[in-house]
Design a protein around this motif. Structure first.
Motif, PDB file in Angstrom:
ATOM      1  N   GLN A 226       0.843  -1.204   0.000  1.00  0.00           N
ATOM      2  CA  GLN A 226       0.000   0.000   0.000  1.00  0.00           C
ATOM      3  C   GLN A 226       0.875   1.250   0.000  1.00  0.00           C
ATOM      4  O   GLN A 226       2.054   1.209   0.375  1.00  0.00           O
ATOM      5  N   TRP A 227       0.288   2.364  -0.427  1.00  0.00           N
ATOM      6  CA  TRP A 227       0.900   3.682  -0.281  1.00  0.00           C
ATOM      7  C   TRP A 227       0.450   4.254   1.059  1.00  0.00           C
ATOM      8  O   TRP A 227      -0.748   4.341   1.323  1.00  0.00           O
ATOM      9  N   SER A 228       1.406   4.638   1.898  1.00  0.00           N
ATOM     10  CA  SER A 228       1.091   5.279   3.177  1.00  0.00           C
ATOM     11  C   SER A 228       1.657   6.691   3.192  1.00  0.00           C
ATOM     12  O   SER A 228       2.764   6.935   2.703  1.00  0.00           O
ATOM     13  N   ILE A 229       0.895   7.614   3.768  1.00  0.00           N
ATOM     14  CA  ILE A 229       1.297   9.024   3.803  1.00  0.00           C
ATOM     15  C   ILE A 229       1.298   9.512   5.247  1.00  0.00           C
ATOM     16  O   ILE A 229       0.466   9.093   6.057  1.00  0.00           O
ATOM     17  N   ARG A 230       2.248  10.375   5.578  1.00  0.00           N
ATOM     18  CA  ARG A 230       2.349  10.898   6.941  1.00  0.00           C
ATOM     19  C   ARG A 230       1.127  11.739   7.296  1.00  0.00           C
ATOM     20  O   ARG A 230       0.500  12.365   6.435  1.00  0.00           O
ATOM     21  N   GLY A 231       0.831  11.790   8.602  1.00  0.00           N
ATOM     22  CA  GLY A 231      -0.351  12.502   9.063  1.00  0.00           C
ATOM     23  C   GLY A 231      -0.214  14.013   9.085  1.00  0.00           C
ATOM     24  O   GLY A 231      -1.204  14.711   9.335  1.00  0.00           O
ATOM     25  N   ASP A 232       1.006  14.530   8.830  1.00  0.00           N
ATOM     26  CA  ASP A 232       1.205  15.980   8.936  1.00  0.00           C
ATOM     27  C   ASP A 232       1.443  16.654   7.584  1.00  0.00           C
ATOM     28  O   ASP A 232       1.847  17.812   7.533  1.00  0.00           O
ATOM     29  N   VAL A 233       1.192  15.965   6.477  1.00  0.00           N
ATOM     30  CA  VAL A 233       1.529  16.564   5.178  1.00  0.00           C
ATOM     31  C   VAL A 233       0.649  17.771   4.838  1.00  0.00           C
ATOM     32  O   VAL A 233       1.121  18.704   4.174  1.00  0.00           O
ATOM     33  N   ASP A 234      -0.593  17.769   5.276  1.00  0.00           N
ATOM     34  CA  ASP A 234      -1.452  18.915   4.966  1.00  0.00           C
ATOM     35  C   ASP A 234      -0.929  20.187   5.636  1.00  0.00           C
ATOM     36  O   ASP A 234      -1.044  21.283   5.078  1.00  0.00           O
ATOM     37  N   GLU A 235      -0.331  20.060   6.825  1.00  0.00           N
ATOM     38  CA  GLU A 235       0.239  21.215   7.515  1.00  0.00           C
ATOM     39  C   GLU A 235       1.431  21.771   6.745  1.00  0.00           C
ATOM     40  O   GLU A 235       1.660  22.978   6.702  1.00  0.00           O
ATOM     41  N   THR A 236       2.188  20.860   6.127  1.00  0.00           N
ATOM     42  CA  THR A 236       3.417  21.259   5.441  1.00  0.00           C
ATOM     43  C   THR A 236       3.181  21.692   4.003  1.00  0.00           C
ATOM     44  O   THR A 236       3.760  22.679   3.539  1.00  0.00           O
ATOM     45  N   TYR A 237       2.310  20.976   3.297  1.00  0.00           N
ATOM     46  CA  TYR A 237       2.159  21.195   1.851  1.00  0.00           C
ATOM     47  C   TYR A 237       0.837  21.858   1.465  1.00  0.00           C
ATOM     48  O   TYR A 237       0.593  22.105   0.296  1.00  0.00           O
ATOM     49  N   GLY A 238       0.013  22.128   2.465  1.00  0.00           N
ATOM     50  CA  GLY A 238      -1.240  22.816   2.190  1.00  0.00           C
ATOM     51  C   GLY A 238      -2.455  21.938   2.425  1.00  0.00           C
ATOM     52  O   GLY A 238      -2.421  20.723   2.253  1.00  0.00           O
ATOM     53  N   GLU A 239      -3.536  22.579   2.831  1.00  0.00           N
ATOM     54  CA  GLU A 239      -4.777  21.861   3.127  1.00  0.00           C
ATOM     55  C   GLU A 239      -5.249  21.069   1.900  1.00  0.00           C
ATOM     56  O   GLU A 239      -5.236  21.560   0.773  1.00  0.00           O
ATOM     57  N   GLY A 240      -5.639  19.823   2.146  1.00  0.00           N
ATOM     58  CA  GLY A 240      -6.137  18.980   1.068  1.00  0.00           C
ATOM     59  C   GLY A 240      -5.061  18.238   0.288  1.00  0.00           C
ATOM     60  O   GLY A 240      -5.374  17.514  -0.666  1.00  0.00           O
ATOM     61  N   PHE A 241      -3.790  18.404   0.693  1.00  0.00           N
ATOM     62  CA  PHE A 241      -2.708  17.770  -0.071  1.00  0.00           C
ATOM     63  C   PHE A 241      -2.807  16.249  -0.017  1.00  0.00           C
ATOM     64  O   PHE A 241      -2.570  15.570  -1.023  1.00  0.00           O
ATOM     65  N   THR A 242      -3.158  15.698   1.128  1.00  0.00           N
ATOM     66  CA  THR A 242      -3.314  14.238   1.250  1.00  0.00           C
ATOM     67  C   THR A 242      -4.339  13.733   0.237  1.00  0.00           C
ATOM     68  O   THR A 242      -4.106  12.731  -0.454  1.00  0.00           O
ATOM     69  N   ASP A 243      -5.468  14.422   0.150  1.00  0.00           N
ATOM     70  CA  ASP A 243      -6.510  14.015  -0.802  1.00  0.00           C
ATOM     71  C   ASP A 243      -6.022  14.109  -2.243  1.00  0.00           C
ATOM     72  O   ASP A 243      -6.341  13.265  -3.078  1.00  0.00           O
ATOM     73  N   ARG A 244      -5.224  15.128  -2.535  1.00  0.00           N
ATOM     74  CA  ARG A 244      -4.693  15.284  -3.887  1.00  0.00           C
ATOM     75  C   ARG A 244      -3.737  14.150  -4.242  1.00  0.00           C
ATOM     76  O   ARG A 244      -3.751  13.639  -5.369  1.00  0.00           O
ATOM     77  N   VAL A 245      -2.901  13.752  -3.272  1.00  0.00           N
ATOM     78  CA  VAL A 245      -1.976  12.630  -3.517  1.00  0.00           C
ATOM     79  C   VAL A 245      -2.773  11.349  -3.738  1.00  0.00           C
ATOM     80  O   VAL A 245      -2.493  10.568  -4.666  1.00  0.00           O
ATOM     81  N   ARG A 246      -3.770  11.121  -2.873  1.00  0.00           N
ATOM     82  CA  ARG A 246      -4.613   9.928  -3.020  1.00  0.00           C
ATOM     83  C   ARG A 246      -5.264   9.895  -4.409  1.00  0.00           C
ATOM     84  O   ARG A 246      -5.222   8.872  -5.102  1.00  0.00           O
ATOM     85  N   GLU A 247      -5.863  11.011  -4.790  1.00  0.00           N
ATOM     86  CA  GLU A 247      -6.552  11.067  -6.082  1.00  0.00           C
ATOM     87  C   GLU A 247      -5.598  10.827  -7.248  1.00  0.00           C
ATOM     88  O   GLU A 247      -5.944  10.161  -8.224  1.00  0.00           O
ATOM     89  N   ALA A 248      -4.374  11.366  -7.140  1.00  0.00           N
ATOM     90  CA  ALA A 248      -3.385  11.165  -8.209  1.00  0.00           C
ATOM     91  C   ALA A 248      -2.992   9.696  -8.331  1.00  0.00           C
ATOM     92  O   ALA A 248      -2.886   9.161  -9.444  1.00  0.00           O
ATOM     93  N   LEU A 249      -2.804   9.033  -7.201  1.00  0.00           N
ATOM     94  CA  LEU A 249      -2.432   7.610  -7.236  1.00  0.00           C
ATOM     95  C   LEU A 249      -3.567   6.759  -7.792  1.00  0.00           C
ATOM     96  O   LEU A 249      -3.339   5.840  -8.590  1.00  0.00           O
ATOM     97  N   LEU A 250      -4.791   7.062  -7.391  1.00  0.00           N
ATOM     98  CA  LEU A 250      -5.939   6.291  -7.875  1.00  0.00           C
ATOM     99  C   LEU A 250      -6.197   6.521  -9.361  1.00  0.00           C
ATOM    100  O   LEU A 250      -6.751   5.652 -10.041  1.00  0.00           O
TER     101      LEU A 250
END
Length: 288
Positions: A226-250
């Motif tokens: 699986q792809w796992s992402i750190r829990g603090d990426v939205d704080e560092t890269y901007g709100e919604g970044f986790t969702d954007r990474v997920r959507e790109a992978l899918l």
């Protein structure tokens, strides 16, 4: 005290540069070294290029030398995203609060292993592990691997009621699935466990001498990579970044890139999907 106008402009310019640099931090990911490093670098540089374009960000892949190093890099925020196996993902997410499994290969929902044997053993394919395995030499993959160690050891203990060291005359760790295949194919070890995707890809590429090595058992299915992402990426890269990474992978649908994994597609994943892996690892003492 008054500032020289030129000096003042320089200070403003430097502040602007630092702010821009901070807001455009490189997003870094890694992957467990489960195969030959050359193949991994080629595959994940392709993923980095794809994510850079989809996220409109600087994305970089860095290789690591071991499963433990991948987990440590994730824990220490040297990487923010990782392609983990089931076990390494469970271990890494436990170390970083809020971390999530966000995508898995379609095939990772029901992954399995092959136990393989050298021709000298005389072993044939069976519905379970047979008692004739006792006294043979056996190699796992990496100590931190789900399909290279955790699942094979679990089934050995379940079927024989003993630890692998008590079943086999010698137990080793090859380091990755490709090396497990080569060690059994050459007869260096009589038996080994390999993930089915590596076997099938090597077979398709004509890299297995089936006169020397054969499959003797297929394990029941379990959740794996699986792809796992750190829990603090939205704080560092901007709100919604986790969702954007997920959507790109899918959304990744490049046939060549998917084939390099090899996977047919990526599908949604969650931490709960890997609870069976955590339970098994706890049961056999790999994690507390």
């Amino acid at each position: 005290m008054t500032f020289n106008p030129i000096r003042k402009l320089l200070i403003i310019g430097l502040c602007t540069l630092f702010a821009a640099t901070a807001s455009a931090q490189t997003f870094i990911f890694t992957a467990i070294p489960d195969e030959d490093e050359t193949k991994l670098v080629e595959r994940f540089r392709g993923v980095a290029d794809y994510l850079s374009e989809e996220l409109d960000a600087d994305v970089r892949y860095i290789p690591v030398k071991s499963y433990a190093a991948a987990v440590s890099a994730f824990r220490n925020n040297q990487v923010q995203l990782a392609w983990f196996g089931g076990l390494s993902g469970v271990q890494a997410r436990a170390l970083v609060p809020g971390s999530q499994a966000i995508a898995q290969g379609e095939e990772d929902q029901a992954f399995y292993n092959y136990f393989i044997a050298h021709k000298s053993t005389g072993l044939d394919r069976a519905d379970t592990l047979v008692d004739d395995l006792r006294g043979k030499t056996f190699t796992f993959g990496s100590k931190g691997s789900t399909s290279g160690r955790l699942i094979p050891e679990y089934h050995i203990r379940q079927i024989f009621g003993e630890a692998p060291e008590d079943v086999f005359s010698r137990v080793g760790f090859s380091g990755n699935h490709t090396r497990t295949l080569r060690l059994v194919e050459s007869g260096t070890y009589e038996v080994g466990a390999i993930n089915y995707k590596v076997w099938e890809k090597e077979l398709e590429d004509g890299n297995i001498n089936t006169d020397d090595v054969k499959i003797i058992w297929k394990t029941p299915a379990y959740p794996n990579y699986q792809w796992s992402i750190r829990g603090d990426v939205d704080e560092t890269y901007g709100e919604g970044f986790t969702d954007r990474v997920r959507e790109a992978l899918l959304a990744l649908d490049d046939p060549k890139l998917l084939e390099s994994f090899p996977r047919s597609a990526f599908v949604p994943a969650s931490n709960d999907d890997y609870e069976p892996i955590r339970s098994v690892a706890e049961e056999i003492g790999i994690i507390d």
